[in-house]
Design an enzyme around this catalytic site. Structure first.
Site, PDB file in Angstrom:
ATOM      1  CE  LYS A 123      -4.501   0.654   0.089  1.00  0.00           C
ATOM      2  NZ  LYS A 123      -5.517  -0.257  -0.453  1.00  0.00           N
TER       3      LYS A 123
HETATM    4  P1  NAD Z   1     -13.576   7.510  -2.522  1.00  0.00           P
HETATM    5  O1  NAD Z   1     -12.611   8.578  -2.191  1.00  0.00           O
HETATM    6  O2  NAD Z   1     -14.033   7.327  -3.927  1.00  0.00           O
HETATM    7  O3  NAD Z   1     -14.915   7.689  -1.627  1.00  0.00           O
HETATM    8  C1  NAD Z   1     -14.919   7.824  -0.237  1.00  0.00           C
HETATM    9  C2  NAD Z   1     -16.321   8.287   0.173  1.00  0.00           C
HETATM   10  O4  NAD Z   1     -16.408   8.290   1.604  1.00  0.00           O
HETATM   11  C3  NAD Z   1     -16.651   9.709  -0.279  1.00  0.00           C
HETATM   12  O5  NAD Z   1     -18.018   9.750  -0.685  1.00  0.00           O
HETATM   13  C4  NAD Z   1     -16.454  10.533   0.982  1.00  0.00           C
HETATM   14  O6  NAD Z   1     -17.218  11.722   0.977  1.00  0.00           O
HETATM   15  C5  NAD Z   1     -16.955   9.531   2.014  1.00  0.00           C
HETATM   16  N1  NAD Z   1     -16.531   9.808   3.383  1.00  0.00           N
HETATM   17  C6  NAD Z   1     -15.320  10.164   3.833  1.00  0.00           C
HETATM   18  N2  NAD Z   1     -15.356  10.337   5.170  1.00  0.00           N
HETATM   19  C7  NAD Z   1     -16.614  10.060   5.561  1.00  0.00           C
HETATM   20  C8  NAD Z   1     -17.291  10.044   6.804  1.00  0.00           C
HETATM   21  N3  NAD Z   1     -16.652  10.361   7.926  1.00  0.00           N
HETATM   22  N4  NAD Z   1     -18.618   9.705   6.834  1.00  0.00           N
HETATM   23  C9  NAD Z   1     -19.270   9.383   5.701  1.00  0.00           C
HETATM   24  N5  NAD Z   1     -18.683   9.376   4.491  1.00  0.00           N
HETATM   25  C10 NAD Z   1     -17.377   9.709   4.423  1.00  0.00           C
HETATM   26  O7  NAD Z   1     -12.934   6.166  -1.947  1.00  0.00           O
HETATM   27  P2  NAD Z   1     -13.245   4.678  -2.362  1.00  0.00           P
HETATM   28  O8  NAD Z   1     -12.292   4.276  -3.422  1.00  0.00           O
HETATM   29  O9  NAD Z   1     -14.703   4.499  -2.574  1.00  0.00           O
HETATM   30  O10 NAD Z   1     -12.770   3.923  -1.032  1.00  0.00           O
HETATM   31  C11 NAD Z   1     -13.602   3.816   0.094  1.00  0.00           C
HETATM   32  C12 NAD Z   1     -13.066   2.705   0.987  1.00  0.00           C
HETATM   33  O11 NAD Z   1     -13.026   1.482   0.237  1.00  0.00           O
HETATM   34  C13 NAD Z   1     -11.654   2.908   1.522  1.00  0.00           C
HETATM   35  O12 NAD Z   1     -11.564   2.303   2.802  1.00  0.00           O
HETATM   36  C14 NAD Z   1     -10.793   2.109   0.547  1.00  0.00           C
HETATM   37  O13 NAD Z   1      -9.571   1.681   1.110  1.00  0.00           O
HETATM   38  C15 NAD Z   1     -11.721   0.936   0.291  1.00  0.00           C
HETATM   39  N6  NAD Z   1     -11.426   0.206  -0.937  1.00  0.00           N
HETATM   40  C16 NAD Z   1     -11.482   0.835  -2.160  1.00  0.00           C
HETATM   41  C17 NAD Z   1     -11.230   0.097  -3.305  1.00  0.00           C
HETATM   42  C18 NAD Z   1     -11.347   0.701  -4.683  1.00  0.00           C
HETATM   43  O14 NAD Z   1     -11.227  -0.044  -5.670  1.00  0.00           O
HETATM   44  N7  NAD Z   1     -11.611   1.994  -4.810  1.00  0.00           N
HETATM   45  C19 NAD Z   1     -10.897  -1.264  -3.215  1.00  0.00           C
HETATM   46  C20 NAD Z   1     -10.863  -1.870  -1.951  1.00  0.00           C
HETATM   47  C21 NAD Z   1     -11.136  -1.115  -0.828  1.00  0.00           C
END
Ligand code: NAD
Length: 434
Positions: A123
């Protein structure tokens, strides 16, 4: 303790230490320890597998638009590469810490092993606030970070991808910078890039699609029909908005979603497509969205919705939230959203928690497909990508469920047991090079 292959050697794990509940690495290790005991992992393997194999810290100087040079701290942690090149996203956030990146790298190791893709775990992160930076500043930051880590990255070594606040454009800059230094175009050095640069069809939606697939599998196990289920989703970014859209398409009623600006509730069901369009036209957030009742983040987490999908960030579900939530199934779209203290409460209440390393593995699975397509120079249809993804997610869910059943443990511990066992077996076969 000396290294030994004797699996019967009594396991002596970590000295009990005060638990810091805000430390995601400890969160990961608490679950790792339980699985290690079940596996009777020999202490040498334990010591090796609970540490990252390499940690890179880099100071990234960037000339800001004002002309001033600002230095950002960047990390890349390779947790393990016993099964293959390491794989993991890059996160941009003002509060990202090295311990968080270490935890996320460890989760990637178990996740890749669990869904059976030939990668290790890694990561990256940069301490920065992308919302305060211009596109040109973000480009310079990304390019300098990539150049600094040129010797670390590589299609056969370590392959980055998007994570929180990073996207296809940022991956395109990583690809270009790496390729300029390598003196050849290396599109397999990064996944989650635009389709026009060798990205995979279906990658953008893959994590949310995987969340939907395992939710359907869990509903089947519990004898629930999607059309009878209500859903609440925390986070409306890449993972949360796609999961909400696809669960609604399966017939579920998505009654609440939230983002950094708060929660939005409608008992009769939200119009997810309309909300996605709103976000696109509103600078990336739901701020000001009017066709729903405003609720707080805590209210969303404790609703009586049948399915709760935390898809925002770590450490959201603590003991109190676990006690209050009305969910029957929790699907961890985010990494590490549930604190260890909440696990027991949820298990006692009979809530089925689909753990992060299983629930959000769709992203790395399609990243694997992307890497395979880049290396072959042969690209698949979206239908083929989705079919293979659904099959691998279902298979991982069924196997983790069976493992949990066999050991009479939660699905989370079952998934850890599967992932750790696979890496430990590979390590035993490879041996320790002296
Ligand atoms: P992103 O940046 O696209 O979206 C994050 C969302 O969470 C946004 O809508 C933001 O406004 C919201 N957010 C942030 N803080 C918040 C809070 N306190 N309360 C409510 N909403 C809140 O990110 P993503 O890619 O969707 O990733 C989200 C999670 O999924 C992370 O933990 C990431 O590690 C995990 N993840 C993502 C992927 C991927 O392919 N994108 C894969 C595996 C895991």
């Amino acid at each position: 303790m000396p290294f030994s292959f004797d699996v019967h050697e009594p396991a002596v794990y970590r000295e009990p230490a005060p638990i810091d509940h805000d430390d995601p690495f400890q969160s990961m290790m608490e679950r790792f320890d339980v699985a290690a005991e079940i596996l009777e992992l020999n202490p040498g393997f334990y010591e090796y597998l609970c540490r990252p194999s390499r940690i890179h810290i880099t100071s990234v100087p960037v000339e800001m638009d004002s002309g001033r040079v600002k230095v950002f701290e960047g990390y890349r942690v390779i947790h393990n590469n016993v099964l293959g090149p390491s794989k993991g996203g890059i996160r941009y956030a003002p509060d990202v810490t090295l311990n968080e990146v270490k935890a996320l790298a460890g989760w990637m190791t178990w996740k890749c092993a669990l869904v059976d893709v030939p990668f290790g775990g890694a990561k990256g992160g940069i301490v920065c606030d992308p919302s305060e930076m211009s596109p040109k500043e973000l480009e310079r930051l990304t390019r300098r970070y990539t150049a600094d880590l040129f010797d670390v990255f590589g299609p056969d070594k370590d392959i980055p991808a998007p994570d929180m606040n990073t996207n296809e454009q940022i991956m395109a800059w990583v690809l270009d910078t790496y390729s300029m230094h390598a003196r050849r175009t290396e599109n397999a050095v990064v996944t989650g890039k635009p389709v026009g640069l060798g990205g995979s069809r279906g990658r953008r939606e893959a994590t949310g699609r995987g969340v939907m697939t395992v939710t359907m599998a869990a509903m089947e196990r519990l004898g629930l029909a999607p059309s009878d289920c209500t859903v609440a989703v925390q986070g409306f970014g890449n993972v949360g908005s796609t999961a909400a859209e696809l669960l609604a398409a399966q017939g579920c009623t998505v009654v609440a979603v939230s983002d950094v600006t708060g929660g939005y509730y409608n008992e009769a069901g939200l119009d997810i497509k309309e909300m996605q369009t709103y976000v696109e036209q509103n600078g990336g957030t739901l701020d000001g969205y009017e066709n729903a009742q405003p609720i707080t983040n805590e209210e969303l987490l404790t609703l009586d919705a049948d399915v709760l999908v935390p898809a925002a960030k770590e450490d959201q579900i603590d003991r109190e939230i676990a006690e209050e939530t009305g969910a029957r199934i929790i699907v961890e779209g985010a990494n590490g959203p549930t604190l260890p203290e909440a696990d027991e409460v949820l298990q006692d209440k009979g809530v089925l928690v689909i753990p992060d390393i299983l629930a959000n593995a769709g992203g790395v699975t399609v990243s694997y497909f992307e890497w395979v397509q880049d290396r072959q120079g042969f690209f698949w249809t979206e239908e083929r990508v989705n079919r293979r993804l659904d099959r691998m997610m279902r298979d991982a869910f069924d196997k983790a469920y069976k493992t949990a059943d066999e050991h009479d443990v939660s699905l989370r511990i079952g998934a850890y047991v599967m992932g750790i066992r696979k890496v430990a077996e590979a390590l035993r076969m490879r041996g320790i090079y002296a």
